[in-house]
Enzyme design. Structure first.
Site, PDB file in Angstrom:
ATOM      1  N   SER A   1       1.870  -7.708  -0.747  1.00 46.52           N
ATOM      2  CA  SER A   1       2.744  -8.647  -0.055  1.00 46.52           C
ATOM      3  C   SER A   1       2.087  -9.996   0.217  1.00 46.52           C
ATOM      4  CB  SER A   1       3.293  -8.032   1.234  1.00 46.52           C
ATOM      5  OG  SER A   1       2.341  -8.096   2.257  1.00 46.52           O
ATOM      6  N   SER A   2       0.793 -10.104  -0.052  1.00 44.27           N
ATOM      7  CA  SER A   2       0.166 -11.425   0.071  1.00 44.27           C
ATOM      8  C   SER A   2       0.689 -12.352  -1.026  1.00 44.27           C
ATOM      9  CB  SER A   2      -1.355 -11.296  -0.038  1.00 44.27           C
ATOM     10  OG  SER A   2      -1.790 -10.399   0.962  1.00 44.27           O
TER      11      SER A   2
ATOM     12  N   THR B   1       3.610 -22.070  20.134  1.00 44.33           N
ATOM     13  CA  THR B   1       2.286 -21.841  20.726  1.00 44.33           C
ATOM     14  C   THR B   1       1.406 -20.975  19.826  1.00 44.33           C
ATOM     15  OG1 THR B   1       1.066 -20.893  22.579  1.00 44.33           O
ATOM     16  CG2 THR B   1       3.209 -19.904  22.122  1.00 44.33           C
ATOM     17  N   GLN B   2       0.116 -21.246  19.856  1.00 45.11           N
ATOM     18  CA  GLN B   2      -0.808 -20.373  19.107  1.00 45.11           C
ATOM     19  C   GLN B   2      -1.193 -19.155  19.940  1.00 45.11           C
ATOM     20  OE1 GLN B   2      -5.050 -22.365  19.153  1.00 45.11           O
ATOM     21  NE2 GLN B   2      -3.632 -23.848  18.341  1.00 45.11           N
ATOM     22  N   CYS B   3      -0.693 -19.067  21.182  1.00 42.13           N
ATOM     23  CA  CYS B   3      -0.922 -17.851  21.980  1.00 42.13           C
ATOM     24  C   CYS B   3      -0.109 -16.711  21.392  1.00 42.13           C
ATOM     25  CB  CYS B   3      -0.473 -18.052  23.421  1.00 42.13           C
ATOM     26  SG  CYS B   3      -1.518 -19.146  24.344  1.00 42.13           S
TER      27      CYS B   3
ATOM     28  N   THR C   1       0.817  -1.220   0.000  1.00 43.03           N
ATOM     29  CA  THR C   1       0.000   0.000   0.000  1.00 43.03           C
ATOM     30  C   THR C   1       0.845   1.263   0.000  1.00 43.03           C
ATOM     31  OG1 THR C   1      -1.665  -1.216   1.236  1.00 43.03           O
ATOM     32  CG2 THR C   1      -1.847   1.168   1.288  1.00 43.03           C
TER      33      THR C   1
ATOM     34  N   ASP D   1       1.062  -7.004   5.205  1.00 40.61           N
ATOM     35  CA  ASP D   1       0.451  -8.318   5.473  1.00 40.61           C
ATOM     36  C   ASP D   1       1.469  -9.417   5.777  1.00 40.61           C
ATOM     37  OD1 ASP D   1      -2.019  -7.207   5.175  1.00 40.61           O
ATOM     38  OD2 ASP D   1      -2.419  -8.024   3.183  1.00 40.61           O
TER      39      ASP D   1
HETATM   40  N1  ASP Z   1      -2.292  -6.018   1.244  1.00 41.35           N
HETATM   41  C1  ASP Z   1      -1.255  -5.031   1.455  1.00 41.35           C
HETATM   42  C2  ASP Z   1       0.074  -5.734   1.381  1.00 41.35           C
HETATM   43  O1  ASP Z   1       0.441  -6.431   2.300  1.00 41.35           O
HETATM   44  C3  ASP Z   1      -1.450  -4.335   2.728  1.00 41.35           C
HETATM   45  C4  ASP Z   1      -0.356  -3.344   3.056  1.00 41.35           C
HETATM   46  O2  ASP Z   1       0.408  -2.908   2.219  1.00 41.35           O
HETATM   47  O3  ASP Z   1      -0.271  -2.996   4.214  1.00 41.35           O
HETATM   48  O4  ASP Z   1       0.762  -5.589   0.397  1.00 41.35           O
END
Ligand code: ASP
Length: 340
Positions: free
Chosen positions: A58-59, A275-277, A13, A90
């Site tokens: 970044s996903s 841990t998932q905590c 973003t 992300d």
């Molecule tokens: N979906 C975006 C990414 O991880 C969110 C961000 O940039 O914060 O690329």
């Protein structure tokens, strides 16, 4: 001497601008960075920038891009005092963790930053994040960098990257470092937490770009079935499985579960327990529900985050195929990623 900082733009973003004509959000041209952010001209820092072919959300981040980033740093290491990586938030914790392992003997700052709102929007958090990240990457004391590790700078706080976790999709303060202190806080001044920062070393940078992605992650939940566990453990070429357990490292004591893990370990599949905590650590044997893990050879991951566990496994499995060595590295604190 002015510090030289290299900006590496991967996407996210932060790098978006509102197009004056269409009103759409578009990645902006990093060659004209200071036109977009005139504040950068006021810095006593020599800035240069590289951007990767196509900026990505970044996903879509992948180990191939981590390698590209690590190689860019290697190529530019001697010519620069610090590096700022612009990255979507992300998966920023995964990238920061991966780079911390790949950049062995790092002695310069590598600061990842991004934003929740594009840099071109009025209420953007991106400008402050970028400007302060550059200031941190340029900071020196008595000729030595103040920061010499891979960090995330976000919303006035500097974190050790491999200790972070993105916990909030709405707030500007998107990251947490639940098990390690904050490295610096930016107010009127940037206040560094000297005792928490890694000390600057003398060894030469060694970049490791071999990563093995034959891993998986299994989150425990009440009612998990034998066929789900067996399906994951039966994954082709699986070399390691992270089990995200309850509390201090606990899981079901049902015999089929312990037998499934035992069988996998006998086939040299590494099982790493985290841990998932959100905070705290795995202590295998504290409760009867984790005692069997010690007996069958599950490795306790202490307070490793899941993000750091993924990156550490890819790095360790990329470095060696020897089971003893894999276990030794996983039980060691390699880059300040876990408390032992
Ligand atoms: N979906 C975006 C990414 O991880 C969110 C961000 O940039 O914060 O690329």
């Amino acid at each position: 001497m002015r510090s030289k900082v290299l900006l590496i733009y991967t996407g996210g973003t932060i790098g978006m601008m509102q197009d004056a004509k269409s009103g759409q959000l578009k990645p902006f041209d990093f060659k004209h960075l200071s036109e977009q952010i005139p504040e950068l001209n006021k810095f006593d820092v020599s800035l240069s920038a590289v951007s990767f072919g196509k900026p990505i959300d970044s996903s879509d981040m992948s180990p191939d891009v981590w390698i590209e980033i690590a190689e860019t740093i290697k190529k530019n290491y001697d010519k620069h005092d610090g590096f700022v990586i612009l990255h979507g938030s992300d998966t920023m914790s995964f990238t920061a963790s991966a780079l911390s392992f790949m950049l062995e003997n790092l002695n310069k700052p590598v600061i990842l930053t991004g934003s929740q709102l594009p840099i071109g929007t009025i209420r953007t958090d991106g400008k402050e994040n970028l400007i302060t990240a550059i200031e941190i990457a340029a900071a020196k004391e008595k000729g030595k960098p103040v920061v010499s590790e891979v960090c995330i700078y976000f919303e006035y706080q500097l974190y050790r990257g491999n200790r972070t976790h993105k916990y909030n999709a709405e707030h500007f303060q998107a990251f947490q470092s639940p098990n390690y202190p904050i490295l610096a806080e930016a107010g009127v001044h940037i206040k560094y937490n000297r005792s928490a920062l890694k000390k600057v070393g003398t060894k030469k940078l060694n970049v490791q770009t071999k990563l093995n992605t034959d891993i998986s992650i299994l989150k425990m939940y009440p009612g998990i079935s034998e066929h789900v566990v067996n399906a994951i453990l039966g994954t082709k070429n699986l070399k390691a499985l992270i089990i995200e357990t309850f509390g201090a490292g606990n899981a079901t004591t049902q015999q089929w579960f312990i037998d499934a893990l035992k069988k996998a370990i006998s086939k040299e599949i590494t099982i790493l327990n985290v841990t998932q905590c959100n905070a705290g650590k795995v202590e295998q044997g504290k409760y009867a529900t984790s005692a069997a893990f010690n007996k069958i050879g599950v490795i306790g991951g202490s307070d490793l985050t899941s993000e750091a566990a993924v990156a550490k496994l890819m790095y360790v499995l990329g470095s060696t195929t020897k089971q003893k060595e894999i276990e030794k590295l996983l039980r060691s604190d390699l880059r300040g990623e876990m408390t032992i």
